[in-house]
Scaffold this active site. Structure first.
Site, PDB file in Angstrom:
ATOM      1  N   LYS C  80       0.850  -1.198   0.000  1.00 32.60           N
ATOM      2  CA  LYS C  80       0.000   0.000   0.000  1.00 32.60           C
ATOM      3  C   LYS C  80       0.883   1.245   0.000  1.00 32.60           C
ATOM      4  O   LYS C  80       1.889   1.304   0.713  1.00 32.60           O
ATOM      5  CB  LYS C  80      -0.924  -0.013   1.224  1.00 32.60           C
ATOM      6  CG  LYS C  80      -2.001   1.069   1.202  1.00 32.60           C
ATOM      7  CD  LYS C  80      -2.911   0.984   2.432  1.00 32.60           C
ATOM      8  CE  LYS C  80      -4.018   2.039   2.393  1.00 32.60           C
ATOM      9  NZ  LYS C  80      -4.883   1.992   3.600  1.00 32.60           N
ATOM     10  N   SER C 155      -9.831   2.625   2.718  1.00 33.47           N
ATOM     11  CA  SER C 155      -8.896   3.300   1.827  1.00 33.47           C
ATOM     12  C   SER C 155      -8.017   2.349   1.029  1.00 33.47           C
ATOM     13  O   SER C 155      -7.499   2.716  -0.012  1.00 33.47           O
ATOM     14  CB  SER C 155      -8.011   4.227   2.635  1.00 33.47           C
ATOM     15  OG  SER C 155      -7.177   3.479   3.505  1.00 33.47           O
ATOM     16  N   SER C 179      -9.981   0.194   6.849  1.00 32.27           N
ATOM     17  CA  SER C 179      -9.363   0.296   5.517  1.00 32.27           C
ATOM     18  C   SER C 179      -8.725  -0.986   4.997  1.00 32.27           C
ATOM     19  O   SER C 179      -8.363  -1.060   3.826  1.00 32.27           O
ATOM     20  CB  SER C 179      -8.320   1.413   5.508  1.00 32.27           C
ATOM     21  OG  SER C 179      -8.965   2.652   5.568  1.00 32.27           O
TER      22      SER C 179
END
Ligand SMILES: [Mg+2]
Ligand SMILES: [Zn+2]
Lengths: 98, 501, 515
Positions: C80, C155, C179
């Site tokens: 990420k 997210s 997330s």
């Protein structure tokens, strides 16, 4: 309804150093009002007898020994700088001392 | 800047009562910074002591330096503070280019130390007790250099440069309660208070305490209360007053400035003011406003500091004798009059004096050498006296004088040799051949020669005009290149001249 | 040859260990698949093709030389973009960091490198992890592999979509209010938010420091456990990192595959997370899963957490407050872009403000202003202070529940993946979507999401959220692996095998009957 005003949002934007346009301020004034109205309900159960929790895990006294570890090289430190002069970061003129 | 009107100091004191407050920042001399392992080092190349944490890079996280906590607790204890059972770091949010994270990691409502007091003694002998509100931990900012415009000034600079080496260096900020009743002594109270803090942190060994390097920095708050009123006046906060003399001058200046302004019907603006060392004035900085909403909240990246009572007591046991008490004791032990003792204190020579005397030197002799010849040489070289010679060397030198091996004059030459790295005083005496000539043989030869070459003097001495011997003694000393005991030479001259003295 | 992209990480690890395949082959297969599908999915912000192949070759050489390597050595992984990587741009989905290459690695990145995993690249995310849809990325949204018109969650939509679209067998995510778990739910993958302090945050670009946790994003529970074992454990650079001696999560997951692993396990259904506002198909799959659990010997009961009602409000005060301070460092001085004001003098203050206006997106500005407000003098007690108290109450609710049950379950998200733009106009509606996942972050407890079927009405994945007491992460893995096995046996296949084929890719055609 909360009483968030455009002046207040402008002041907050100044504290947060974001140069918001007046359109952004107007929109945020409405949105912030709605959000604040909604989240203000925390006060309903936050009575004086309830202690605050700032950290999810209750740790204390986490310390590091006073031993030097290698720093970044100057080039690494400055590698992301938008502007530099020699080995220093360069910033536009500052209005006044803090 | 426009010159402010100043009121005569005595008149100002007649009309107003000064109220003081001080915030003193002490830089700790830990090996590493407050929240990262970068070296805490003065004078390294720009940005060489930086890492993701102290540069505030995305993803950087703080780790608390245990030594900084210990130093803060010891400092708190030395200031008579209570040590918090539970203390937290908080973020103080404000934007400034020298503050890498754009918040300072400080302490807010839960400082490590609070409720202390410090009694100081003014030159008049007046004792003043300053109440300490709190001593809290925080990190220092980086260093800005302002370029272009008026040299080095922030006003009118074209741009500024940032070096984050100092960013994250551990600080303890000591905040006093309001100091009232200082009256005409107010400026001296400021100077003496800061001097006392400096002395304490030095004695504790927690700071290098060099004001010229910014290790101890003072913000002085001054307000005036009209006589007969019980309403406090508006205060100004004069930032970064960084020498003892400046603290005294800045407080005095603010009293005179504010008094003139108030007397003329003006009002004081609550503001920060800048001290100008060169011109001896303060100038207006940023007014206090609601932009000072620092939005403090508990630092979520750090956990609370909860020092156990056992740890606190362990640290209390390491406290040195309080500097004021130590001074009293030493002055009495050494039998110095105030002037002599002040001379030693002001020259920052207490430690070396104590060590020299402990090594066997008589107190007066130690004082004479340290505040005299050694201080003179240090001054000329622009270094501190204790960097030139060690107390042991000075004690050894004094010993050589006491036992008659050296005259003062010879001793000065030996000292030069010691400073030049030629060895111990005895080694220098030996290698330079500087000892007093104690064998009468060479002296008598020199005396006879001098008397022979000055028959008129010889005649005078024989006539009983003993003072005429001076010329012969001088010639002999010269011939011996100073390495003779003048009293012995005189004795021998009279004897050889056959005087009946 | 075996289809390399459809394998689990555990299976790939086996093939690599016994020499059946090389890491270069595995890595190249994933890179090629990224080339093929990522133009549609847009899971990646950066693909490190050359570096990945070079790293894979080095790992192969070391294995060939007889070196003993870790269990996941040679297995590719996506990272990420919230995590600092010294050799790849790190933007946190924000324009303000465009092109920034950090001079250091996050601790978790260092750990995956030390364990010889192969970083493929950086995955897309909502800007600074603010969002539940990845629509707030400054670099365009990621598309849900199940339906390219829908959000992949957020997210961490990029990491979830990457594993769901078989672009990577493993990914790293971060979870501040869901997330990791919510994207896992809407993409049919597995995601774990460890106990707060279980995995280092050093080098993870902070959103809300007291809520953030890094964790694994995978296609199976066992894979998540394998990755958790690599990234977890104490890190002195993170002062909130726990010093616990953690048990092996891998062993815990394997224990869940044994017969009778669910027998006698006390499972609590949170009354407040099973009511109004939940999509019918989500509720249906949840009820069916509970029935399967009961049939397998678990003891399912209802528990109440009365203060969860206040969780979203508390979260949307604490998060913006901490974020407003964490994001203050983006000031155009040491890193990131610098933007000058259009007119007027160029002062430091004005350049900072212009940069932050141009560099931050709307959602980020909204939350910074909200957080600045919540911390302001005069409002602190009513807002931030009260929110911290709600946090205490939620911890107490969890403590009371865990007195009665071993684990808590709920749907991971109230709905399946929604369409782009559906909720961007109403921030509060978007925020309420996180109701299920937020309580775990406020309390610091671990949570997992794993697939529990497709909603009948739209054929989209539904996630089961499992929560355990703080430090009991291993319990999640044992239970999760058991539930996963139970459900797959019930379906006769994995959930992701039902995903529609992406453009021009015949990925499932080649794999035989394995899935
Ligand atoms: Mg301070
Ligand atoms: Zn550092």
């Amino acid at each position: 309804m909360s009483e968030i005003t455009a002046e207040q949002v402008a002041h907050l934007a100044n504290l947060a150093r974001i140069d918001l346009s007046s359109a952004e301020i107007d929109r945020l004034t409405i949105e912030l009002g709605q959000i604040v109205d909604s989240v203000a309900k925390v006060a309903e159960v936050a009575t004086p007898d309830v202690p605050a929790t700032s950290h999810p895990m209750p740790l204390t006294n986490v310390f590091r020994d006073d031993v030097v570890v290698p720093s970044l090289t100057v080039d690494q430190a400055l590698s992301g700088a938008p502007d530099r002069a020699g080995d220093k970061f360069r910033v536009p003129a500052i209005l006044d001392e803090e | 800047m426009a010159k402010a009107e100043l009121m005569d100091y005595d008149k100002a004191l007649e009309l107003f009562e000064p109220v003081l407050g001080f915030e003193v920042h002490v830089e700790l001399n830990t090996k590493t910074k407050m929240f990262c392992g970068c070296a805490n080092e003065f004078g390294s190349g720009a940005n060489t002591n930086t890492c993701p944490t102290c540069l505030g890079l995305p993803g950087g996280l703080p780790q608390v330096n245990r030594q900084a906590i210990e130093s803060s607790i010891r400092l708190g204890l030395a200031l008579g503070c209570e040590i918090a059972e539970y203390s937290r770091f908080a973020r103080k949010n404000y934007f400034y280019p020298d503050t890498a994270k754009n918040f300072q990691t400080s302490q807010y409502d839960e400082p490590i130390a609070f409720n202390g007091q410090l009694t100081i003694e003014l030159e008049s002998g007046r004792q003043v007790t300053v109440d300490i509100e709190r001593a809290h931990m925080e990190d220092d900012a980086g260093k800005l250099t302002h370029m272009g415009g008026a040299a080095g000034r922030i006003q009118g600079a074209d741009y500024s440069l940032v070096d984050y080496n100092r960013g994250g260096v551990p600080l303890v900020e000591i905040v006093t309660q309001m100091i009232e009743g200082g009256e005409a002594d107010a400026p001296e109270i400021g100077k003496t208070y800061v001097a006392a803090i400096r002395e304490i942190v030095k004695a504790l060994g927690v700071s290098n305490a060099r004001m010229e390097e910014g290790n101890v920095r003072c913000d002085a708050n001054v307000s005036l209360r009209p006589r007969g009123s019980n309403i406090l006046g508006t205060r100004t906060e004069t930032k970064n007053v960084n020498s003892l003399r400046s603290v005294e001058r800045a407080v005095r200046y603010e009293i005179q400035r504010q008094a003139a302004l108030l007397h003329a019907g003006g009002t004081i603006t609550q503001e920060t003011r800048h001290w100008h060392e060169d011109t001896g004035v303060t100038s207006a900085g940023r007014p206090k406003s609601d932009a000072d909403d620092y939005r403090y909240f508990p630092e979520p990246d750090l956990v609370p500091v909860a020092p156990s009572r056992a740890w606190v007591e362990e640290l209390r046991a390491t406290l040195p004798e309080p500097p004021a008490a130590r001074r009293k004791r030493l002055q009495a032990d050494w039998g110095f009059v105030n002037l002599e003792f002040q001379d030693v204190v002001n020259s920052d020579l207490l430690d070396v004096m104590e060590a020299t005397i402990a090594a066997g030197a008589p107190a007066q002799a130690a004082r004479k050498w340290w505040t005299g010849e050694i201080a003179r040489l240090a001054n000329a070289a622009g270094v501190s006296a204790d960097s030139l010679v060690t107390p042991a060397q000075v004690a050894a030198l004094i010993e050589l004088i006491t036992d008659g091996t050296l005259t003062d004059r010879l001793a000065r030459q030996v000292l030069e040799g010691v400073i030049a790295g030629e060895g111990t005083p005895s080694e220098v005496v030996a290698s330079r051949g500087l000892a007093v000539v104690s064998d009468d043989g060479p002296l008598i030869a020199a005396i006879d020669e001098a008397l022979a070459s000055q028959p008129d003097v010889l005649a005078k001495i024989r006539d009983g005009k003993v003072q005429a011997a001076g010329a012969v003694i001088g010639a002999v000393m010269k011939a011996m290149r100073g390495q003779a005991d003048a009293a012995r030479v005189r004795e021998l001259v009279l004897k050889r001249a056959g005087s009946a003295e | 040859m075996t289809n390399l992209i459809n394998q689990t990480a555990a299976a790939l690890a086996g093939l690599l260990a016994d020499g059946s395949v090389s890491s270069v082959d595995v890595t190249r297969a994933h890179l090629d698949h990224i080339d093929a599908v990522d133009p549609d999915v847009h899971a990646f912000l950066h693909v490190a093709r050359d570096a990945a192949l070079a790293t894979a070759a080095r790992v192969d050489a070391r294995r060939a030389a007889g070196e003993k390597l870790g269990p996941l050595a040679g297995v590719p992984i996506a990272i990420k973009d919230v995590l600092a990587t010294h050799d790849m741009p790190t933007t946190s989905g924000s324009k303000i960091l465009e092109g920034w290459i950090p001079p250091y690695d996050a601790t978790v990145v260092k750990r995956i490198r030390d364990a010889d995993l192969i970083p493929l690249g950086k995955t897309n995310m909502d800007e600074f992890a603010m969002g539940s849809s990845t629509e707030h990325s400054a670099y365009g949204p990621t598309h849900n592999p199940w339906d390219l018109d829908r959000i992949p969650g957020g997210s961490g939509g990029g990491s979830a979509a990457a594993v769901a679209a078989f672009e990577a067998p493993l990914a790293l995510g971060s979870d501040t209010g869901g997330s990791i778990r919510q994207p896992a739910a809407v993409t049919g993958s597995v995601g774990v938010k460890p106990t707060y302090g279980g995995v280092s945050r050093y080098g993870a670009i902070a959103l809300a420091s007291s809520l953030d946790q890094v964790g694994p994003v995978t296609r199976t529970v066992l894979d998540a456990a394998l990755l958790h074992d690599v990234i977890g454990g104490h890190d002195p650079l993170d002062s909130t990192s726990l010093t616990d001696a953690w048990p092996s999560m891998t062993a815990a997951a394997q224990a869940g595959l044994k017969d009778g692993a669910l027998k006698g396990v006390r499972v609590g259904v949170i009354k407040e997370l099973n009511g109004a506002g939940f999509q019918a198909g989500v509720k249906q799959r949840f009820e069916e899963t509970l029935a399967l659990l009961t049939a397998a010997g678990a003891i399912v009961s209802e528990v109440s957490a009365p203060n969860f009602e206040y969780a979203v409000s508390a979260y949307y005060l604490i998060l913006p407050a901490e974020a407003s301070s964490n994001l203050a460092r983006f000031d155009s001085v040491r890193f990131g872009i610098r933007v000058n004001p259009e007119d007027g003098p160029l002062t430091s203050e004005r350049v900072m403000a212009a940069t932050r206006d141009a560099g931050f997106g709307d959602e980020v500005k909204r939350r910074i202003i909200l957080g600045t407000y919540a911390l302001s003098a005069g409002y602190y007690d009513a807002y931030y202070g009260s929110a911290q108290k709600v946090r205490t109450l939620i911890q107490r609710d969890f403590a009371a529940a865990f007195d009665k049950v071993d684990l808590l379950v709920s749907p991971t998200a109230p709905t399946t993946a929604f369409k782009f733009g559906e909720k961007t106009e109403d921030p509060m509606a978007m925020y309420l979507n996180d109701i299920t996942t937020i309580p775990a972050n406020l309390a610091g407890i671990p949570g997992m999401s794993l697939p529990m079927g497709l909603a009948p009405e739209d054929g989209l994945p539904v996630g089961l959220q499992v929560m355990a007491p703080a430090r009991a992460d291993a319990r999640l893995y044992t239970f999760g692996a058991a539930v996963e096995q139970l459900l797959e046996a019930h379906w006769g296949h994995t959930l992701l095998s039902q995903a529609p084929a992406l453009a021009n890719i015949e990925m499932f055609a080649t794999e035989g009957g394995a899935v």
